[in-house]
Design a protein around this motif. Sequence first.
Motif, PDB file in Angstrom:
ATOM      1  N   UNK A  47       0.831  -1.205   0.000  1.00  0.00           N
ATOM      2  CA  UNK A  47       0.000   0.000   0.000  1.00  0.00           C
ATOM      3  C   UNK A  47       0.867   1.258   0.000  1.00  0.00           C
ATOM      4  N   UNK A  48       1.612   1.417  -1.109  1.00  0.00           N
ATOM      5  CA  UNK A  48       2.465   2.603  -1.275  1.00  0.00           C
ATOM      6  C   UNK A  48       2.163   3.225  -2.636  1.00  0.00           C
ATOM      7  N   UNK A  49       2.393   4.517  -2.739  1.00  0.00           N
ATOM      8  CA  UNK A  49       2.150   5.213  -4.009  1.00  0.00           C
ATOM      9  C   UNK A  49       3.232   4.919  -5.036  1.00  0.00           C
ATOM     10  N   UNK A  74      -1.604   0.187   7.721  1.00  0.00           N
ATOM     11  CA  UNK A  74      -1.519   0.193   9.184  1.00  0.00           C
ATOM     12  C   UNK A  74      -0.355  -0.650   9.702  1.00  0.00           C
ATOM     13  N   UNK A  75       0.176  -1.523   8.863  1.00  0.00           N
ATOM     14  CA  UNK A  75       1.265  -2.408   9.295  1.00  0.00           C
ATOM     15  C   UNK A  75       2.341  -2.471   8.215  1.00  0.00           C
ATOM     16  N   UNK A 113      11.698 -16.280   6.939  1.00  0.00           N
ATOM     17  CA  UNK A 113      11.387 -15.607   8.198  1.00  0.00           C
ATOM     18  C   UNK A 113      10.779 -14.237   7.897  1.00  0.00           C
ATOM     19  N   UNK A 114       9.758 -13.861   8.674  1.00  0.00           N
ATOM     20  CA  UNK A 114       9.127 -12.564   8.474  1.00  0.00           C
ATOM     21  C   UNK A 114       8.506 -12.044   9.750  1.00  0.00           C
ATOM     22  N   UNK A 115       8.092 -10.797   9.717  1.00  0.00           N
ATOM     23  CA  UNK A 115       7.477 -10.135  10.868  1.00  0.00           C
ATOM     24  C   UNK A 115       6.787  -8.881  10.366  1.00  0.00           C
ATOM     25  N   UNK A 116       5.922  -8.313  11.196  1.00  0.00           N
ATOM     26  CA  UNK A 116       5.415  -6.971  10.887  1.00  0.00           C
ATOM     27  C   UNK A 116       5.309  -6.169  12.166  1.00  0.00           C
ATOM     28  N   UNK A 131       3.856  -2.676   2.794  1.00  0.00           N
ATOM     29  CA  UNK A 131       2.867  -1.928   3.572  1.00  0.00           C
ATOM     30  C   UNK A 131       1.508  -2.595   3.387  1.00  0.00           C
ATOM     31  N   UNK A 132       0.828  -2.890   4.481  1.00  0.00           N
ATOM     32  CA  UNK A 132      -0.437  -3.618   4.374  1.00  0.00           C
ATOM     33  C   UNK A 132      -1.424  -3.210   5.452  1.00  0.00           C
ATOM     34  N   UNK A 133      -2.681  -3.599   5.267  1.00  0.00           N
ATOM     35  CA  UNK A 133      -3.739  -3.182   6.193  1.00  0.00           C
ATOM     36  C   UNK A 133      -3.724  -3.995   7.482  1.00  0.00           C
ATOM     37  N   UNK A 134      -3.241  -5.236   7.396  1.00  0.00           N
ATOM     38  CA  UNK A 134      -3.265  -6.146   8.542  1.00  0.00           C
ATOM     39  C   UNK A 134      -1.839  -6.583   8.882  1.00  0.00           C
TER      40      UNK A 134
END
Lengths: 361, 361
Positions: free
Chosen positions: A60-62, A136-137, A155-158, A209-212
């Motif tokens: 979610x980026x321009x 938001x995340x 491996x990942x995280x937010x 970039x994401x909503x959740x």
Amino acid sequence: MGTWDKRGDMVVHEVEPYNAEPPPGALLDQITPLDTFYGRNHGPIPRIDAASWRLRVDGLVDRPLELSMDELQRRFPERTVVATLQCAGNRRADLMRFRDIPGQEPWGPGATSTACWSGVGLANVLAEAGLQAQAAHIAFTGADVSQEAYPPQPFGASIPAAKATSSEVLLAWAMNDQALPIAHGAPLRVVVPGWIGARSVKWLQRITAQAEPTDNYFQTAYSVLPPEADPHKTEPGDGITLGPITLHCAILRPDEGAQLPAGPTDVTGFAFAGDDRTVARVDVSGDGGSTWIHADLDAPENPWTWQHWRATLTLPAGETELVARAWDSTAAVQPESPATVWNPKGYANNSWARLNVTCHP
Amino acid sequence: MGTWDKRGDMVVHEVEPYNAEPPPGALLDQITPLDTFYGRNHGPIPRIDAASWRLRVDGLVDRPLELSMDELQRRFPERTVVATLQCAGNRRADLMRFRDIPGQEPWGPGATSTACWSGVGLANVLAEAGLQAQAAHIAFTGADVSQEAYPPQPFGASIPAAKATSSEVLLAWAMNDQALPIAHGAPLRVVVPGWIGARSVKWLQRITAQAEPTDNYFQTAYSVLPPEADPHKTEPGDGITLGPITLHCAILRPDEGAQLPAGPTDVTGFAFAGDDRTVARVDVSGDGGSTWIHADLDAPENPWTWQHWRATLTLPAGETELVARAWDSTAAVQPESPATVWNPKGYANNSWARLNVTCHP
């Protein structure tokens, strides 16, 4: 291990993972030397060809970005932050003494270390990409593929966007003024000061970039589950997903089981309050918690680092339990007992630090 | 009391102060009715002539302001926030049972209430004034003069600029869609969600941007002192100056000392995590803490409000201690005992909630 592989355009060579705790003496330094900085990995360590490496910024980026290391270093101002990283499993061994936790690392108090990190502010990179209102995340994906995950995955995280855009969060390529070692995430890692180490993703490849929050396995794997939960049969939402470090302290000197002369004894340790809090007071007891004195506590270098403390206790002959507890800047204090905080994966043990010594007359 | 006075250009009429705790039933509502919202005052309540009232904004700002209520309402967008306010002395009575605290109000669990506040964002007013770079703290001064202070002075407080410029901090003129009552700070009060009530200054007259926290008596008076300190002989820095509320819960039903039939019993209460944290879990015990069940916990309306919870315990015949403890969104849990958190002024009692009932077969 040791095969060369292509992931996208990036060449990766895997080496053995390692999990290592610094010797207790190394924790006495404000800055931990690179060769004793703790290691915690969930899969083979990827050896990444820096020339072919790119950082993708998408979601979610321009303006989605794809940045080489050179572009990252030229387009954004360099920033340095001293920060303590701490594994959520730190001091799990003390929980295991209360009740066993099969299949997890029996960390002592040393799954924590402090470095001076240099890189660029994540906020600057996100601003360049243009975060959209629904973002938001911020999710991070590493190049290390873990077989511990179900199913196996990188491996990942937010972290929430509010934290991600705070000035202390870095994309770091240097540690203690040296190039970031491969074992600590070269060419680039995230550093999320005040949060559990698992959110500071190493071998960073992608920022989304994401909503959740991310659905990466390790996001909810790092949760405090209710004591009765089966850690192999949990759903997202069953536990408290970890973010900021809980208030915490450790006794570093004397050693557990030490034989000492009775009388005045120097006791030293560190304490650390997560998030943007600092440690305001440390109490130390030489009689199992019946009486307490206040330790001499270092002022915080910044909110992101541990604070060392020291006290002189007069110990009687015989076996004695030393206890330490920390208070944070909101006047919150650590809980007393491992029985309260025991959880099936052994995370966030923030109960009072305890250690037994025997004094001879 | 009851004299008319002039303070600057402002006409003030003083009425008797009051300190009042809502009846337990009032705490069961998500929004507390105005007539039962808790009151805590440190001097006579000033009855202010709204026509002559002005808000001054000064100190480290580019453009000092002097605003009438009409200007405040016309020049800034109206904003509404639901927020719980809580006195730092809430649940002091439980500390007093452990060791007496002379000269302080023996609050039960009811020095807390929740309202829907309307006004303007403090951040907007500060932006209009133009905060200078050195403005690290925002100080508030009320029109109420307290004889409790040494020397007697208007009630005041300060909060860090980072909190003051957060969107949840309001200058409020309405409460539950009604004009702010005189007892709660009319014509204008500060509302600092997630922080101790003492920072939400009532009868606001002046906002000052400054480099250091305010030296108002009540800023450091609201500190957790070490247990051995003499509260009449303390210096700034002796204690932990309170800001964000510490994690907290209370049992509202059944009542302390209730006589109940043995068997299934509904237990209900609230929990509240200060600052920007929320409550993630509440454990309830019907046997003094030997065994626990998880309460059904309301989702947070926002980070600034209490969360109600309920559980059904099966109680045996005889006298029983009910216990509740809350966990916040970072997996921090309340400390167990009043003995740990007892302090000479009785602030921030965040130990587990405990209550005795007797069940007949």
